[in-house]
Design an enzyme around this catalytic site. Structure first.
Site, PDB file in Angstrom:
ATOM      1  N   HIS A  35       0.844  -1.195   0.000  1.00  0.00           N
ATOM      2  CA  HIS A  35       0.000   0.000   0.000  1.00  0.00           C
ATOM      3  C   HIS A  35       0.879   1.246   0.000  1.00  0.00           C
ATOM      4  O   HIS A  35       2.071   1.173   0.290  1.00  0.00           O
ATOM      5  CB  HIS A  35      -0.854   0.064   1.276  1.00  0.00           C
ATOM      6  CG  HIS A  35      -1.590  -1.185   1.635  1.00  0.00           C
ATOM      7  ND1 HIS A  35      -2.761  -1.570   1.032  1.00  0.00           N
ATOM      8  CD2 HIS A  35      -1.324  -2.153   2.567  1.00  0.00           C
ATOM      9  CE1 HIS A  35      -3.200  -2.694   1.568  1.00  0.00           C
ATOM     10  NE2 HIS A  35      -2.334  -3.076   2.501  1.00  0.00           N
ATOM     11  N   TYR A  51      -8.680   4.678  10.659  1.00  0.00           N
ATOM     12  CA  TYR A  51      -7.371   4.891  11.297  1.00  0.00           C
ATOM     13  C   TYR A  51      -6.641   5.994  10.548  1.00  0.00           C
ATOM     14  O   TYR A  51      -6.938   6.259   9.382  1.00  0.00           O
ATOM     15  CB  TYR A  51      -6.528   3.605  11.312  1.00  0.00           C
ATOM     16  CG  TYR A  51      -6.190   3.059   9.928  1.00  0.00           C
ATOM     17  CD1 TYR A  51      -5.078   3.524   9.224  1.00  0.00           C
ATOM     18  CD2 TYR A  51      -6.969   2.083   9.330  1.00  0.00           C
ATOM     19  CE1 TYR A  51      -4.774   3.027   7.957  1.00  0.00           C
ATOM     20  CE2 TYR A  51      -6.676   1.580   8.071  1.00  0.00           C
ATOM     21  CZ  TYR A  51      -5.574   2.060   7.395  1.00  0.00           C
ATOM     22  OH  TYR A  51      -5.276   1.586   6.142  1.00  0.00           O
ATOM     23  N   ARG A 132     -13.384  -3.618  11.428  1.00  0.00           N
ATOM     24  CA  ARG A 132     -12.580  -2.581  12.082  1.00  0.00           C
ATOM     25  C   ARG A 132     -11.997  -1.621  11.041  1.00  0.00           C
ATOM     26  O   ARG A 132     -11.436  -0.586  11.384  1.00  0.00           O
ATOM     27  CB  ARG A 132     -11.481  -3.207  12.949  1.00  0.00           C
ATOM     28  CG  ARG A 132     -10.394  -3.873  12.204  1.00  0.00           C
ATOM     29  CD  ARG A 132      -9.327  -4.521  13.078  1.00  0.00           C
ATOM     30  NE  ARG A 132      -8.628  -5.524  12.291  1.00  0.00           N
ATOM     31  CZ  ARG A 132      -7.713  -5.252  11.393  1.00  0.00           C
ATOM     32  NH1 ARG A 132      -7.352  -4.012  11.170  1.00  0.00           N
ATOM     33  NH2 ARG A 132      -7.140  -6.224  10.693  1.00  0.00           N
ATOM     34  N   ASP A 252       2.935  -6.654   2.215  1.00  0.00           N
ATOM     35  CA  ASP A 252       1.958  -5.880   2.995  1.00  0.00           C
ATOM     36  C   ASP A 252       2.561  -4.596   3.576  1.00  0.00           C
ATOM     37  O   ASP A 252       1.999  -3.993   4.488  1.00  0.00           O
ATOM     38  CB  ASP A 252       1.292  -6.696   4.100  1.00  0.00           C
ATOM     39  CG  ASP A 252       0.051  -5.991   4.659  1.00  0.00           C
ATOM     40  OD1 ASP A 252      -0.620  -5.284   3.880  1.00  0.00           O
ATOM     41  OD2 ASP A 252      -0.221  -6.119   5.865  1.00  0.00           O
TER      42      ASP A 252
HETATM   43  C1  0GY Z   1      -3.703  -5.026   4.898  1.00  0.00           C
HETATM   44  C2  0GY Z   1      -4.472  -5.187   6.136  1.00  0.00           C
HETATM   45  C3  0GY Z   1      -5.097  -4.226   6.855  1.00  0.00           C
HETATM   46  C4  0GY Z   1      -5.455  -2.923   6.411  1.00  0.00           C
HETATM   47  C5  0GY Z   1      -5.838  -2.619   5.161  1.00  0.00           C
HETATM   48  O1  0GY Z   1      -6.675  -1.198   3.554  1.00  0.00           O
HETATM   49  C6  0GY Z   1      -6.411  -1.333   4.737  1.00  0.00           C
HETATM   50  O2  0GY Z   1      -6.590  -0.442   5.574  1.00  0.00           O
HETATM   51  O3  0GY Z   1      -5.750  -3.475   4.185  1.00  0.00           O
HETATM   52  C7  0GY Z   1      -5.495  -4.558   8.239  1.00  0.00           C
HETATM   53  O4  0GY Z   1      -5.585  -3.654   9.064  1.00  0.00           O
HETATM   54  O5  0GY Z   1      -5.699  -5.766   8.523  1.00  0.00           O
HETATM   55  O6  0GY Z   1      -3.946  -5.723   3.923  1.00  0.00           O
HETATM   56  O7  0GY Z   1      -2.808  -4.209   4.875  1.00  0.00           O
END
Ligand code: 0GY
Length: 298
Positions: A35, A51, A132, A252
């Site tokens: 990301h 968040y 969440r 990740d």
């Molecule tokens: C991930 C997992 C999470 C978050 C997100 O898009 C997101 O906010 O994917 C998580 O908090 O489990 O895939 O990075």
């Protein structure tokens, strides 16, 4: 006016200087799940986010890519940006063909907007059911999006907790596009790999040949914890062994919402041979499968 953001008080920032991996990634390796966050001053976080992260932009992502020996990235829209895909698209624009994207869109997205995203490198949408992170919608909402993205040859990435698979079973099994499940379907790794919960996920993959799986996030799933994440290995091994042509790997990075510790991305790379022990499996997981899904189709 520039908006400034303050990350959550308990937010853990990614490790800026990971160790060099000892496992050498094969040429053409793809980090198929990462990301970007902002930077918030340029790409503001969404008002509806659950968040507020640290900034983790394209420069840091490209630095990590080159440091680890990854060749390409698949950048998955993070929920803190809602359905404003600008930060993710900016990565694609800057990557000279070495990045593809997975977007978040709403049902009223236009054909023209989708085509423009396709031009820039988007090849899928993500449906997130983790409460969440988002407030999930009824199935009809997602069907409306699928009708629009399927003609472009895109796929659907789904993120859910293992316990929620039954609730969305009919939706997932009704889709004809490829369906990519994030993070092994988030199994409870304190339960048996042969137990009913993981059996349901394996059944999904057996019955639906269009379902793929990211064998990602040992650091997120593990209860036994770092440095070995031993409890996650049987789950990932099972999926890689049985479905070697439908698995993807990713870092990740920048590891949203981890609590307690931040993984060393060099060690995340070193974990790969434990879940894909042979060179043949590694080539499929890291090179051939992501190339097929993200670069060769269209
Ligand atoms: C991930 C997992 C999470 C978050 C997100 O898009 C997101 O906010 O994917 C998580 O908090 O489990 O895939 O990075």
């Amino acid at each position: 006016m520039t908006t400034t953001f303050t990350m959550d008080h308990d937010w853990l920032v990614f490790d800026p200087s990971p160790s060099p991996p000892t496992f050498r990634l094969p040429p053409g390796s793809v980090d198929a799940h990462c990301h970007v966050f902002g930077p918030g001053a340029i790409f503001p976080f969404a008002p509806e986010r659950k968040y507020t992260p640290c900034d983790a932009g394209k420069d840091e992502l490209f630095h990590l890519r080159d440091f680890l020996g990854v060749e390409k990235n698949v950048v998955v829209q993070a929920t803190c940006h809602g359905s404003d895909n600008a930060a993710m698209l900016d990565v694609l624009d800057s990557a000279a063909g070495r990045a593809r994207g997975v977007a978040t869109v709403e049902p009223d997205v236009s054909r023209r907007e989708l085509e423009e995203m396709h031009e820039r490198g988007v090849r899928g949408v993500r449906f997130n059911y983790v409460r969440r992170l988002v407030d999930p919608e009824p199935d009809a909402y997602y069907h409306r999006i699928v009708e629009k993205i399927a003609p472009l040859g895109w796929h659907v990435v789904v993120y859910f907790e293992a316990a929620d698979l039954a609730e969305r079973w009919d939706l997932f099994t009704s889709l004809d596009t490829p369906v990519v499940v994030d993070h092994l379907g988030r199994p409870d790794v304190t339960k048996s790999v042969d137990g009913p919960e993981f059996a349901q996920f394996l059944r999904l993959m057996r019955e639906r040949e269009n379902v793929w799986c990211k064998v990602t996030c040992p650091e997120r799933l593990s209860v036994s914890g770092p440095p070995d994440f031993t409890d996650t290995v049987p789950f990932a091994r099972r999926v890689v062994d049985e479905f070697p042509d439908r698995v993807l790997w990713g870092t990740d990075w920048p590891h949203p919402n981890l609590k307690g510790f931040m993984p060393d991305d060099g060690k995340i790379v070193d974990f790969i041979p434990r879940i894909a022990p042979s060179e043949e499996l590694q080539a499929k997981l890291l090179v051939d499968n992501p190339a097929r899904l993200y670069w060769e189709q269209n």
